[in-house]
Design a protein around this motif. Structure first.
Motif, PDB file in Angstrom:
ATOM      1  N   SER A 261       0.814  -1.217   0.000  1.00  0.00           N
ATOM      2  CA  SER A 261       0.000   0.000   0.000  1.00  0.00           C
ATOM      3  C   SER A 261       0.847   1.266   0.000  1.00  0.00           C
ATOM      4  O   SER A 261       0.338   2.346  -0.283  1.00  0.00           O
ATOM      5  N   ARG A 262       2.116   1.128   0.336  1.00  0.00           N
ATOM      6  CA  ARG A 262       2.966   2.311   0.292  1.00  0.00           C
ATOM      7  C   ARG A 262       3.087   2.838  -1.134  1.00  0.00           C
ATOM      8  O   ARG A 262       3.263   4.029  -1.352  1.00  0.00           O
ATOM      9  N   ASP A 263       3.020   1.922  -2.076  1.00  0.00           N
ATOM     10  CA  ASP A 263       3.034   2.311  -3.486  1.00  0.00           C
ATOM     11  C   ASP A 263       1.770   1.745  -4.121  1.00  0.00           C
ATOM     12  O   ASP A 263       1.591   0.523  -4.186  1.00  0.00           O
ATOM     13  N   SER A 264       0.887   2.618  -4.557  1.00  0.00           N
ATOM     14  CA  SER A 264      -0.429   2.169  -5.020  1.00  0.00           C
ATOM     15  C   SER A 264      -0.373   1.419  -6.343  1.00  0.00           C
ATOM     16  O   SER A 264      -1.359   0.796  -6.728  1.00  0.00           O
ATOM     17  N   SER A 265       0.742   1.464  -7.042  1.00  0.00           N
ATOM     18  CA  SER A 265       0.798   0.830  -8.358  1.00  0.00           C
ATOM     19  C   SER A 265       0.658  -0.686  -8.261  1.00  0.00           C
ATOM     20  O   SER A 265      -0.024  -1.307  -9.080  1.00  0.00           O
ATOM     21  N   PRO A 267      -0.804  -2.719  -5.737  1.00  0.00           N
ATOM     22  CA  PRO A 267      -2.192  -3.149  -5.491  1.00  0.00           C
ATOM     23  C   PRO A 267      -3.126  -2.860  -6.657  1.00  0.00           C
ATOM     24  O   PRO A 267      -4.036  -3.649  -6.941  1.00  0.00           O
ATOM     25  N   ARG A 268      -2.910  -1.742  -7.332  1.00  0.00           N
ATOM     26  CA  ARG A 268      -3.760  -1.433  -8.478  1.00  0.00           C
ATOM     27  C   ARG A 268      -3.573  -2.460  -9.593  1.00  0.00           C
ATOM     28  O   ARG A 268      -4.530  -2.911 -10.216  1.00  0.00           O
ATOM     29  N   SER A 271      -5.170  -5.825  -8.433  1.00  0.00           N
ATOM     30  CA  SER A 271      -6.633  -5.751  -8.466  1.00  0.00           C
ATOM     31  C   SER A 271      -7.150  -5.747  -9.899  1.00  0.00           C
ATOM     32  O   SER A 271      -8.144  -6.424 -10.210  1.00  0.00           O
ATOM     33  N   SER A 300      -6.352  -2.042   2.001  1.00  0.00           N
ATOM     34  CA  SER A 300      -6.236  -1.455   0.674  1.00  0.00           C
ATOM     35  C   SER A 300      -7.603  -1.403   0.004  1.00  0.00           C
ATOM     36  O   SER A 300      -8.231  -2.441  -0.237  1.00  0.00           O
ATOM     37  N   TYR A 301      -8.066  -0.198  -0.305  1.00  0.00           N
ATOM     38  CA  TYR A 301      -9.368  -0.059  -0.942  1.00  0.00           C
ATOM     39  C   TYR A 301      -9.341  -0.591  -2.372  1.00  0.00           C
ATOM     40  O   TYR A 301     -10.379  -0.994  -2.920  1.00  0.00           O
ATOM     41  N   LEU A 302      -8.150  -0.630  -2.987  1.00  0.00           N
ATOM     42  CA  LEU A 302      -8.049  -1.150  -4.356  1.00  0.00           C
ATOM     43  C   LEU A 302      -8.398  -2.627  -4.400  1.00  0.00           C
ATOM     44  O   LEU A 302      -9.079  -3.090  -5.329  1.00  0.00           O
ATOM     45  N   ASN A 345     -14.330   3.974   2.811  1.00  0.00           N
ATOM     46  CA  ASN A 345     -13.624   4.644   1.737  1.00  0.00           C
ATOM     47  C   ASN A 345     -14.597   5.032   0.629  1.00  0.00           C
ATOM     48  O   ASN A 345     -15.415   4.216   0.200  1.00  0.00           O
TER      49      ASN A 345
END
Length: 1507
Positions: A261-265, A267-268, A271, A300-302, A345
C-alpha cells in the motif's frame, strides 16, 4: 489389513498425532537417519514383490514420513533413493488406476483412495523439499563465484551430483497424467476431496514458481496485466488447468498488502489483474470465492474494489442463470456488496454502487432485495464524495429504465389497480372455499395416498434400520452401485425441483437399494441444507419425534423391536429415531399431503414475466379500458369467471396463485414508486451542485423519471430549466438536450411514433404549456432562454407556431383559459428569436382582438401576458446598423385598448391582477409608442379624472369632464390645423397647465377621502411611469441619439468633411462652446465620444432638475407620494403605504437631487417600518439606488447590513440577495459587516442557508476576497457576547476555509492567526483560533511559518482542544507528499516542543516557554536580515542629513533600494491585496513628494513595517 482412512494433514507433524478417530491413519514409528537407509532398501524389495500395496502394510508409510521429517539430515544418496522409490510408486499407481478405476469394488476403492492420497502426498512434499534445496544450491553457486573458483568447484562437485531438474520434469509429467484420470471414482462419495486438490496444486512446485513469477511481473510491470490475463485464460481453458486460478489467489494472499500500500501501483495492478481474470474465467474463479472474500477485510481499498467487481461478474455470469443451484451463495455475495455501499472509503462506496449499476443493467437483482437496496442507494445521495453521488443517481436512473415493474409509474393508477386486484383476490378465495366444500373427495384421496406411503415405510423400516446399523459398524455408508451413483449425481447436480430428488429417494427405498438411498441422502444434505424438510425447525422436529413414538426405534446394536409392536403406556418410551433415519422418513413422506399441488410454479421467471405483462397492460390501457366500459360495454372474461368455468381444483389453485402474485407485484410497484419520489428532492438539489458529474447524472435521472410518469418528476424538470444559464457549456448543452428528449423526441413513445405532424406538434405544445403553467418568474425567464435555443437550432417549426396561435385564439376544442394564456406566453418567448411573430400586422391584430378585446376585459391575467408578448417586439438596435426603434403611432388601436383597460379597471377592486396588468401596459406604451411621455401624461390626467369622479359630487365631476372635453377639442383642432400662431400655443399651454394643477391639487386635498385601494393603484401607476421615463431617457433616447450621430458621421465621411455639432449643454454661450470644441480638437477629444458625453450630461440634467422638480405631472404628484410614505397616521393602509414607498424609491432613481433630499426618509422606512413587506421592498430599492448613485449611498450601506438581523425571513432573504449582488459587482465595499452574512450559513431557514453559502462560494472565486475579510469574520463570530456558539462557529469556518486554496494566503493566515493568540485571554477564543488553524491545508512553507510562531500559542497548549488541533495539523503535515528530510525532522522537533509545552501551566513565564521553543532557524535568519535592513536605514538617514547640510539632493538609487527591499519583505507575508492598499496610501502622499522631509518619512515607515 485393518480398515483406515488417510487424511492429508495441514502440516507434517499432524500425521504423528491421533485426533481420537480410530479409523484415521496416524504414524506409529519414526526412524532415524541410520535406520532409514535400511528401511528404504526393505521398501524397495517389498515394492518389487507386492507392488504399491506394500505402503498399506506394516506401517511402511512411516518410512516415507521419516524421510520427509529428516530430509535435511539425510545423505544425498538416501534422498535420491526415496525420490526414485516414490516416483516408481507414482508411475505404478497411474498404471493401475488407468486400468481399473472404472470397475473398482468397494474395498478396493478404499485402498486405492488411501494409496492415492499417501503417494501423492509424499510425492508433492518431496518435490517441495527438493525445490527448496535447489534454490539454496543456486544461491551457493552465486556465493561461490564471489568467493573463488575453488569453492565453486567444490560446491559443484558435492551438490550437483543429482540432476533434480530432469527428475522433476519426469515426475511432474506422471502427476499431470494422473490428474487427467477420473479420480472422483476413487473417492466415496465420488467427489474429489478439496484437501487433496489443494495439496496437489501446492505440491506442483512448477506451478508455484510460475504463479510467483506471474505475481512479480504484475507488481513491477503494470502494463502487462491484460496480456497476463489472456495467458492465464489460455492455460485454464485450452489446457484445462482450472486449479491455476486458486494457486494464483493463494500466492496473492501470501503478499502483505500493507507493505504494497505504500506504493499504489502494485495493489492497483493486482486488483486489475484479478478483475480481468474474473471476466475471462468466471466459472473457474467461482470455487475460489471464499479466498477472495478475505480481501474485503484488507486495508487497501483497491483490493476491496477488485473483489466487488469480481462479485458482480460472478453474479451476472454464473449465479443468475435459470436453475442455478448456488442461490444461497448469490445472496451471500449480494449481502457483501450491499454492505460495502457504506464502506469507509469513498472509492469503495462508489465501486459498490457501480457494480450495482452493472447488475441492474443485466437485470439480475432479485426483487425481494430491491426495497432495502434502493433505500440504501437513496441514502448515498447525500454522500460527501461526488463519485458516490454520481453512481447513486446512475443506479436510480438505470433502475427506472430497466425496472421490472410497469412501463409507467403513475402512483395514483397503481394504487387504484392494487385495490381492484385485492378485491378480485378476496372473491377468488371465497369461491375457492365454496368449491372446497362442494368437493370433499380431494381430501379423502390425499389421506388415502398418505396412509399408503406410511404403510410402505412401516413395512420397510426395520430392514432399512438394520442395514444402516451394519453400515455404521463397517463405515461403508455410501458404497452404492455405479449406475445408481452416476444417476444420483446427475439428478442432484441438474436439479431444479427438489421434489424430483425426493421421488428418486422414495423409489430407491421402495426397491430396497439402501446403499444408493443413503448416498443420495448425503448429497441432499450437502446440496440443500436450507430446505425445510432436510433441516426442520424446532417445532417440526418435536412433531416428528412425537409421530415417531409409534414407529420403529433403535435401542442397541443387538436388540430389534418386532415389526408392528409399540410401547405401552406403562413401560418407558423408546428413544427417538436417529437423525439419519428420521431424515429418511421425512423425505419418504414429503409432499404426500400436497397431492393436488398447483401446477403453477410461483418462483418461475416465466410466471413473473406473465404477471409483469398483465400489470403493464392494466396500467397502460387504464383510461382506454374505462372509456370502453362506459361507451361500448362488452362481455369480458374475468379471473373469477375463468375460475368458475374450471372444473378441476388445479385450475382454481393456479388462478389464486396468479392473483396473489399480481397483488404482490402491484404492491411492490407502489413501494418502488414511493421510494423514487423520496429520491426526487435529493436529486433535485444536486442540479445546483458545483460538480459536473452530479448535474449530468441528475439531468439523466429526471429525463427518465418524466418519461416513466413519476408524479413529482415535473418539479425536477422545472428546476432543470435553470441550467440553461450555466457558464459550463457541457451543463447547458445537457439541459437543452434533455428538454429536446422530453418534449421533441417521439421515438420512445409508441403512441406518437406514427402520428401526424399536427398531432405531434399538439403534444409538444401541450407539454410546453404544462411547463409554463405554474412556473415562477425565474423559471419563465429560463424557459424563454430555452425556447430561444430551440428556435436558433430550428427545432421549433411553423406547425408548432400555428398550434400556438390556435390555442391562444381558443380555436382548438377543450382549450381552457389557462392554456390560452400559456400559449401567448410561449408566443412571446418564441418572439425573442423572431420579433416578426409580433410585429406583423396579421399577428398584431390577432393579439389585439383576442388578448385585449372582450376576453381581455374579463381576464386581467390574459391582458398582462399579452402585454409581455407585445414587449418582445421591442428591440434595441445596434448603433452601427442604422436601424431605428420599432414604434407605433400613439393613436394606434393598440394604445386605445390599453388605455381603456387601464382606466376602466381602476375601480374593479375584485381584480387581484390589476397591478401586474398596469405595470405591463405602461411598459408596452414606453416600448412601442411614439412620444410615450405625452401618452403617459394624458393617461395620468384621465386617471385623475376617474379618481375624482368616484369621490366628488356630480357637479364637480361634470365641470371636470367639461374642462377635459374642452382640452381634447383644442388638441384635435391643433392636429387638424397645419400651424397655429405663437399666441394661441402659449394660451393653450397655460390652460393645460392650469387644468393639470387643478386636478393634482384636487387629488392631494381629497386623498384622505379616496378609497385606499384605488389610490394605491394610482400611486403604483405613477411610480411605474416614473421608472419607465428613466429607462426611456437613459436607453431609448440616448441610443437613438447615438444612431443619428452615427448616420450623420457616415454622411460626413462620404462628403470628406469634419463633423461639427452644436452642444446642447445649457448655460454656455456659443463662444464658450466654440472655444471648448477647439480645445477638445487640440487635445484629441473631439468626436463621437465627446458628443456622447455631452448628450449624457444633458439627459442627466433633465432627469435631475426637470422631471421631478419641474412643472410636469410627475413633479406635481411627488408631494402626494412623499406625504403618504411618511405619514403613517393619516395613511394607515398597508398596501397604500407599500405602493407609496416603492414609488418614492422610483422617483429617487429618476433624480439624484430628489434622492439626496429623501434618502433619509427611505432609510427610516427601511429601518422603522412595522410592516415586513415595506422593509423587504425598501431594501431592494436601496440596492437599486446603490447601483444608480453609488457615491451617495456609500455611507448608508451599514443600515442595509442591519437588515440581515431582521425578524422576518423575507426581509433577511431580500437583504442577502441585494448585498450579494452589490458585493460581487464591487458596488459596495466589503467591510466587517460581512460577518452578518456568514452568520446566515447556520440559519435554520434552508433558503438563507443555501444562498449565503452560494454567495461565499462565488466570493471565493474573486482574487483574495475571502482572504481579506476572513480575519474580520473570525473576530466577530468568535466574540463571546455577540458571536456564534462554538459548534456553529466551527461549521461556518469549515465552509469558508475550504475556499482558501492558495498557499500564499495560507502562509499569511497562519501568521495572523498565531499572532492573534497573543491578544486573546478567553479560552473560547483560543479554541476558535486553534480550530481555524487546523482547517488550513498546510504545505511545507506554511508549516515553517507555524513553527516560527510556536511561541505565540505555546502557553495555550495546556488547553486540551488547542493541543488536539495542533496534533491534527501535525498528522496532516506528515502526509505531505515528497516532503524534504529537513521538513520531516522539523515536524518531529515541533511535535516534541508541543508536547513539552502542553505539560506546563498557563501562568508560566514566557521565558520558560522560550527555552522550550527556542529560536526557529527561519526566524533567526529574518532577525539578521531585519538587523541589516535597520543598519541600511540608519546609513540612509545619515546620508540624508549630510546631504541636507551640503544642500544636495539625496541619492535616488538608494531610496529605490530601500523601497524595493521593503516590498520584497512584504511579499513574504502579505498578498497582493495588501500591496494595493499600500500603493494607494503612497499615491495619497504624492503631493508631498517635493518636500525635503520625504525620504526620512519613507525610512520611518519601513522601520515600522520591519519592526
Amino acid at each position: 489389513m485393518r480398515f483406515f482412512r488417510f487424511v492429508i494433514p495441514i502440516k507434517l507433524e499432524d500425521l504423528s498425532q491421533s485426533d481420537g478417530h480410530f479409523d484415521v491413519y496416524s504414524v506409529q514409528l519414526e526412524y532415524n537417519c541410520r535406520e532409514i537407509s535400511h528401511k528404504l532398501n526393505d521398501c524397495s524389495d517389498l515394492f518389487r514383490a507386492n507392488g504399491i500395496h506394500f505402503i498399506l502394510e506394516d506401517n511402511n508409510f512411516d518410512v516415507f514420513y521419516s524421510c520427509l521429517k529428516n530430509f535435511g539430515q539425510l545423505e544425498a544418496k538416501h534422498r535420491e533413493q526415496s525420490w526414485k522409490l516414490i516416483a516408481k510408486c507414482m508411475d505404478k499407481l497411474y498404471t493401475d488406476l488407468e486400468a481399473f478405476v472404472n470397475r473398482l469394488e468397494a474395498e478396493e476403492r478404499n485402498n486405492y483412495c488411501n494409496l492415492l492420497k499417501m503417494i501423492v502426498y509424499v510425492f508433492c512434499t518431496l518435490s517441495e523439499l527438493f525445490e527448496e534445496q535447489d534454490i539454496k544450491q543456486s544461491a551457493n553457486r552465486l556465493d561461490g563465484e564471489n568467493a573463488g573458483k575453488k569453492a565453486h568447484k567444490k560446491s559443484k562437485r558435492t551438490e550437483e551430483s543429482y540432476d533434480w531438474q530432469h527428475n522433476k520434469d519426469k515426475g511432474m509429467s506422471v502427476l499431470l497424467r494422473m490428474l487427467s484420470l477420473p479420480l472422483h471414482r476413487v473417492f466415496n462419495p465420488p467427489i474429489v476431496e478439496d484437501e487433496f486438490v489443494k495439496y496437489v496444486f501446492i505440491g506442483s512446485t512448477h506451478w508455484s514458481r510460475f504463479c510467483l513469477k506471474l505475481i512479480q511481473l504484475i507488481q513491477h510491470k503494470e502494463q502487462l496485466v491484460p496480456i497476463l490475463a489472456v495467458l492465464v485464460e489460455t492455460i485454464v481453458k485450452k489446457h484445462n488447468q482450472k486449479l491455476l486460478i486458486s494457486e494464483i489467489i493463494r500466492e496473492i494472499k501470501r503478499i502483505d498488502i500493507k507493505e504494497l500500500s505504500r506504493d499504489s501501483s502494485a495493489p492497483r495492478a493486482i486488483s486489475t489483474f484479478l478483475v480481468e481474470v474474473s471476466d475471462k474465467c468466471t466459472q473457474e474463479m467461482l470455487p475460489s470465492i471464499s479466498d477472495l472474500l478475505d480481501f474485503l477485510e484488507e486495508e487497501s481499498y483497491l483490493m476491496r474494489n477488485a473483489i466487488l467487481s469480481i462479485i458482480g461478474n460472478l453474479v451476472i455470469k454464473e449465479l443468475s442463470k435459470d436453475g442455478a443451484k448456488e442461490r444461497h451463495l448469490r445472496d451471500e455475495l449480494l449481502d457483501k456488496l450491499e454492505d460495502h455501499i457504506h464502506d469507509t472509503n469513498s472509492y469503495t462506496r462508489s465501486r459498490a454502487l457501480n457494480v450495482w449499476c452493472t447488475l441492474c443493467q443485466a437485470e439480475v437483482i432479485p426483487l425481494p432485495r430491491l426495497e432495502t437496496l434502493i433505500e440504501a442507494v437513496i441514502g448515498r445521495l447525500r454522500d460527501k464524495s461526488c463519485f458516490v453521488r454520481k453512481y447513486g443517481i446512475q443506479f436510480l436512473n438505470q433502475f427506472l429504465t430497466k425496472n421490472p415493474f410497469a412501463a409507467k409509474l403513475p402512483i395514483h393508477l397503481l394504487k387504484t389497480y392494487h385495490q381492484k386486484e385485492e378485491e378480485k383476490l378476496k372473491a377468488l378465495m371465497t369461491l375457492a372455499e365454496e368449491n372446497a366444500s362442494e368437493q370433499p373427495m380431494g381430501d379423502e384421496r390425499v389421506d388415502k395416498d398418505l396412509q399408503q406411503l406410511i404403510n410402505t415405510w412401516n413395512s420397510i423400516e426395520s430392514e432399512f434400520i438394520e442395514f444402516w446399523k451394519e453400515i455404521e459398524r463397517t463405515s461403508d455408508a455410501s458404497y452404492d452401485e455405479e449406475d445408481d451413483q452416476i444417476e444420483n449425481q446427475t439428478i442432484v447436480s441438474n436439479c431444479d425441483d427438489i421434489d424430483v430428488v425426493f421421488h428418486r429417494f422414495r423409489t430407491l427405498i421402495t426397491d430396497k437399494k439402501f446403499k444408493s438411498a443413503l448416498s443420495l441422502l448425503k448429497k441432499l444434505k450437502d446440496e440443500f441444507p436450507d430446505n425445510e424438510i432436510i433441516t426442520p425447525t424446532e417445532v417440526e422436529a418435536m412433531d416428528d419425534n412425537e409421530d415417531n413414538d409409534n414407529d420403529r426405534t433403535i435401542e442397541g446394536d443387538d436388540e430389534d423391536v418386532p415389526n408392528g409392536h409399540t410401547n405401552t403406556d406403562d413401560g418407558p418410551h423408546d428413544p427417538p429415531l436417529p437423525e439419519t433415519i428420521a431424515l429418511a422418513k421425512r423425505i419418504f413422506l414429503a409432499n404426500a399431503t400436497n397431492a393436488d399441488k398447483s401446477a403453477l410454479d410461483l418462483g418461475s421467471k416465466t410466471v413473473e414475466r406473465d404477471i409483469e405483462k398483465i400489470a403493464t397492460v392494466l396500467i397502460q390501457n387504464s383510461q382506454q379500458n374505462d372509456n370502453t366500459e362506459e361507451s361500448e360495454p362488452r362481455p369480458r372474461t374475468t379471473t373469477i369467471e375463468v375460475a368458475r368455468l374450471s372444473t378441476g381444483a388445479d385450475s382454481m389453485v393456479n388462478d389464486i396463485s396468479r392473483q396473489q402474485i399480481l397483488v404482490k407485484y402491484l404492491s411492490d410497484c407502489i413501494k418502488f414508486t414511493e421510494q423514487i419520489q423520496i429520491a426526487i428532492p435529493l436529486v433535485s438539489d444536486l442540479l445546483l451542485s458545483r460538480y459536473g458529474s452530479d448535474i449530468q447524472e441528475a439531468i439523466e435521472f429526471f429525463v427518465s423519471a418524466y418519461k416513466f410518469g413519476v408524479t413529482d418528476a415535473i418539479s425536477g424538470v422545472r428546476k432543470l430549466i435553470l441550467l440553461v444559464w450555466s457558464q459550463e457549456k457541457s451543463n447547458k448543452d445537457a439541459a437543452v438536450s434533455a428538454y429536446k428528449r422530453i418534449y421533441l423526441d417521439f421515438e420512445s413513445d409508441a403512441r406518437l411514433a406514427d402520428a401526424s405532424e399536427k398531432v405531434k406538434a399538439f403534444s409538444v405544445i401541450k407539454s410546453l404549456s404544462e411547463l409554463v403553467m405554474g412556473a415562477t418568474l425565474g423559471e419563465l425567464i429560463s424557459i424563454e432562454q430555452l425556447l430561444k435555443e430551440l428556435m436558433d437550432a430550428k427545432d421549433i417549426h411553423q406547425i408548432h407556431i400555428q398550434v400556438l396561435w390556435e390555442r391562444f385564439a381558443m380555436k382548438l376544442s377543450n382549450t381552457t383559459p389557462e392554456e390560452s394564456r400559456a400559449a401567448i406566453q410561449l408566443i412571446g418567448m418564441l418572439a425573442t428569436s423572431n420579433a416578426e411573430l409580433i410585429r406583423s400586422d396579421k399577428n398584431l391584430n390577432a393579439i389585439i382582438t383576442e388578448g385585449l378585446g372582450e376576453r381581455g376585459r374579463k381576464d386581467s391575467r390574459l391582458v398582462s401576458e399579452t402585454c409581455v408578448a407585445l414587449g418582445k417586439a421591442y428591440r434595441i438596435p445596434k448603433t452601427d446598423s442604422g436601424d431605428f426603434f420599432f414604434r407605433l403611432p400613439k393613436n394606434h388601436e393598440l394604445f386605445t385598448h390599453l388605455r381603456s383597460l387601464l382606466i376602466n379597471g381602476l375601480d374593479n377592486l375584485s381584480d387581484n391582477y390589476y397591478d401586474m396588468m398596469s405595470d405591463n401596459i405602461i411598459k408596452v406604451m414606453f416600448q412601442l409608442a411614439e412620444h410615450p411621455d405625452s401618452l403617459s401624461e394624458h393617461l395620468i390626467k384621465d386617471l385623475l379624472l376617474k379618481i375624482l369622479s368616484l369621490t366628488q359630487s356630480e357637479e364637480l365631476t361634470n365641470e371636470m369632464q367639461t374642462i377635459s372635453l374642452d382640452q381634447q377639442n383644442k388638441e384635435n383642432c391643433e392636429q387638424m390645423q397645419s400651424q397655429d400662431t405663437i399666441e394661441a400655443d402659449v394660451q393653450s399651454t397655460v390652460s393645460s397647465q392650469q387644468t393639470t394643477e387643478q386636478l393634482v391639487s384636487q387629488t392631494i386635498h381629497t386623498s384622505r377621502l379616496l378609497n385606499s385601494e384605488i389610490l394605491s393603484r394610482f400611486i403604483s401607476i405613477i411610480g411605474n411611469i416614473a421608472l419607465n421615463v428613466l429607462i426611456h431617457i437613459d436607453l431609448n433616447i440616448l441610443t437613438e441619439l447615438k444612431i443619428r450621430n452615427y448616420i450623420k458621421e457616415e454622411k460626413d465621411k462620404k462628403k470628406d468633411k469634419t463633423p461639427r455639432r452644436k452642444s446642447r449643454t445649457p448655460g454656455k454661450t456659443p463662444g464658450t462652446v466654440a472655444g471648448d470644441q477647439n480645445l477638445e480638437e487640440e487635445i484629441g477629444l473631439a468626436g463621437a465620444n465627446a458628443m456622447e458625453d455631452q448628450e449624457q450630461e444633458y439627459l442627466n440634467n433633465i432627469c435631475n432638475n426637470e422631471l421631478v422638480f419641474g412643472n410636469n405631472v410627475l413633479a406635481r404628484l411627488s408631494e402626494l407620494v412623499v406625504n403618504i410614505a411618511q405619514d403613517r397616521v393619516l395613511y394607515s393602509d398597508v398596501k397604500l403605504r407599500t405602493a407609496a414607498s416603492l414609488t418614492l424609491a422610483k422617483y429617487m432613481c429618476l433624480s439624484e437631487n430628489f434622492c439626496r433630499l429623501h434618502l433619509r426618509l427611505l432609510a427610516t422606512i427601511m429601518d422603522k417600518s412595522d410592516e415586513a413587506v415595506i422593509r423587504a421592498n425598501s431594501i431592494i430599492a436601496m440596492g437599486d439606488l446603490c447601483v444608480r448613485f453609488p457615491n451617495i449611498l456609500d455611507q448608508w450601506s451599514a443600515f442595509m447590513f442591519q437588515r440581515l438581523r431582521d425578524t422576518d425571513v423575507n426581509v433577511k432573504m431580500n437583504t442577502l440577495k441585494v448585498l450579494s449582488r452589490l458585493i460581487l459587482t464591487d458596488m459596495v465595499k466589503v467591510k466587517g459587516q460581512i460577518s452578518e452574512m456568514a452568520v446566515l450559513m447556520v440559519d435554520s431557514n434552508d433558503q438563507l442557508f443555501s444562498h449565503s453559502r452560494l454567495f461565499f462560494t462565488e466570493l471565493g472565486k474573486k482574487q483574495n476576497a475571502i482572504y481579506n475579510v476572513l480575519p474580520d469574520i473570525i473576530s466577530h463570530l468568535s466574540d463571546t457576547e455577540n458571536g456564534l456558539s462554538e459548534p456553529k462557529f466551527q461549521e461556518v469556518m469549515k465552509f469558508i476555509f475550504d475556499l482558501i486554496e492558495k498557499d500564499r494566503q495560507t502562509v499569511c493566515l497562519v501568521e495572523k492567526l498565531c499572532q492573534r493568540f497573543r491578544s486573546t485571554t478567553d479560552e473560547r477564543q483560543w479554541r476558535d483560533l486553534a480550530y481555524c488553524l487546523s482547517l488550513l491545508n498546510f504545505s511545507e512553507r506554511s508549516f515553517l511559518k507555524l513553527n516560527e510562531n510556536l511561541i505565540c500559542f505555546a502557553d495555550k497548549l495546556c488547553c486540551d482542544f488547542v493541543h488536539n488541533c495542533i496534533q491534527i495539523i501535525i498528522a496532516n503535515v506528515r502526509k505531505i507528499a515528497n516532503a524534504k528530510n529537513e521538513t520531516k525532522q522539523l515536524i518531529d522537533e515541533f511535535e516534541q516542543k508541543v508536547n513539552e509545552c502542553c505539560t506546563k501551566g498557563v501562568n508560566e513565564d514566557d521565558s520558560e516557554y522560550q527555552k522550550v521553543v527556542g529560536t526557529p532557524p527561519s526566524a533567526a535568519k529574518r532577525q539578521s536580515k531585519l538587523h541589516s535592513t535597520s543598519k541600511l536605514h540608519s546609513t540612509s538617514k545619515r546620508a540624508v542629513m549630510s546631504s541636507k547640510r551640503k544642500g544636495t539632493q539625496p541619492n535616488k538609487s538608494k531610496r529605490k533600494a530601500v523601497s524595493k527591499g521593503s516590498e520584497e519583505e512584504d511579499t513574504d507575508d502579505e498578498v497582493s491585496s495588501n500591496k494595493r492598499v499600500a500603493s494607494g496610501s503612497q499615491r495619497k502622499e504624492r503631493p508631498q513628494r517635493g518636500a525635503k522631509k520625504q525620504l526620512p518619512i519613507i525610512s520611518s515607515d519601513e522601520e515600522d513595517s520591519s519592526s
